[in-house]
Scaffold this motif. Structure first.
Motif, short mmCIF file in Angstrom:
data_model
loop_
_atom_site.label_atom_id
_atom_site.label_comp_id
_atom_site.label_asym_id
_atom_site.label_seq_id
_atom_site.Cartn_x
_atom_site.Cartn_y
_atom_site.Cartn_z
N ARG A 20 3.34 -140.81 -46.28
CA ARG A 20 2.36 -140.33 -47.25
C ARG A 20 3.06 -139.82 -48.52
N GLU A 26 4.93 -136.55 -30.56
CA GLU A 26 3.86 -136.25 -31.51
C GLU A 26 4.43 -135.68 -32.80
N ALA A 27 5.43 -134.80 -32.67
CA ALA A 27 6.05 -134.20 -33.86
C ALA A 27 6.75 -135.26 -34.69
N ARG A 28 7.45 -136.18 -34.02
CA ARG A 28 8.13 -137.27 -34.75
C ARG A 28 7.12 -138.15 -35.47
N ALA A 29 6.01 -138.48 -34.78
CA ALA A 29 4.99 -139.33 -35.39
C ALA A 29 4.36 -138.63 -36.59
N LYS A 30 4.11 -137.34 -36.46
CA LYS A 30 3.51 -136.59 -37.57
C LYS A 30 4.48 -136.53 -38.75
N ALA A 31 5.75 -136.30 -38.47
CA ALA A 31 6.75 -136.26 -39.53
C ALA A 31 6.87 -137.62 -40.22
N GLN A 32 6.81 -138.68 -39.44
CA GLN A 32 6.89 -140.02 -40.02
C GLN A 32 5.67 -140.29 -40.91
N ARG A 33 4.47 -139.90 -40.43
CA ARG A 33 3.27 -140.08 -41.26
C ARG A 33 3.37 -139.28 -42.55
N SER A 34 3.90 -138.06 -42.46
CA SER A 34 4.06 -137.23 -43.65
C SER A 34 5.03 -137.87 -44.64
N SER A 65 5.25 -133.69 -26.74
CA SER A 65 5.20 -132.87 -27.95
C SER A 65 6.22 -133.36 -28.98
#
Length: 185
Positions: A75, A64-72, A61
């Motif tokens: 972007r 996944e949170a780190r990857a999502k934050a990096q993608r954000s 988890s």
């Protein structure tokens, strides 16, 4: 044999029997303790397995949170670059635009064939009446029945039943009327 020999012999049998009897019970108690130890070991193994699975889930988890934050963040950086480019383009177009003055505009003649206007459209439109502004009514005028019952000395519960309202609503209306009267004075 004499009596004292019988007593000694009987005592020896009791002692031997006594020694044998606890040995038989001891293995049953030892078996119960052994079963309990096995059960506790299995429970501990299950707990350790559950802990490992939970730890793996938490790590997953977090990744996944780190990857999502990096993608954000990527972007957002991309959008900021695009915004800056658009701002620069807008400023360039604004600077390169030639201001148009009234003297520079040339009249354009457009030939439009005239068609007769129907008689219904030739009449002048009727003036629309503006709706009258809403008249402010006092709260006592809006809820005259409620205040009539209140002046008769009816309880809030009775008024609420009669008017098909909640007790809180009746109390609120009465309090608003008191505030309205205080504002007039």
């Amino acid at each position: 044999m004499s009596n004292w020999q019988y007593i000694v012999l009987l005592g020896a049998v009791v002692v031997v029997f006594g020694l044998l009897l606890p040995r038989r019970k001891q293995p049953a108690a030892a078996q119960a303790v052994n079963n309990m130890e096995v059960s506790l070991e299995q429970f501990m193994e299950n707990m350790e397995q559950d802990n490992r699975e939970l730890t793996a889930l938490i790590v997953q988890s977090q990744e996944e949170a780190r990857a999502k934050a990096q993608r954000s963040e990527e972007r957002l950086a991309e959008l900021e670059r695009k915004y800056s480019a658009m701002e620069q383009l807008f400023e360039q177009q604004k600077a390169s635009a030639v201001p148009v003055q009234a003297a520079q505009v040339m009249p354009v003649k457009v030939d439009v064939p005239l068609t007769p206007v129907p008689a219904a459209l030739q009449e002048e439109p009727e003036e629309l009446e503006e709706p009258a502004p809403p008249v402010k009514q006092s709260i006592q005028e809006r809820y005259a029945d409620l205040f009539a019952l209140h002046q008769q000395g009816k309880s809030i519960e009775a008024i609420a039943k009669k008017m098909n309202m909640n007790k809180g609503e009746v109390q609120l209306i009465l309090q608003l009327a008191k505030q309205e009267e205080g504002a007039r004075v």
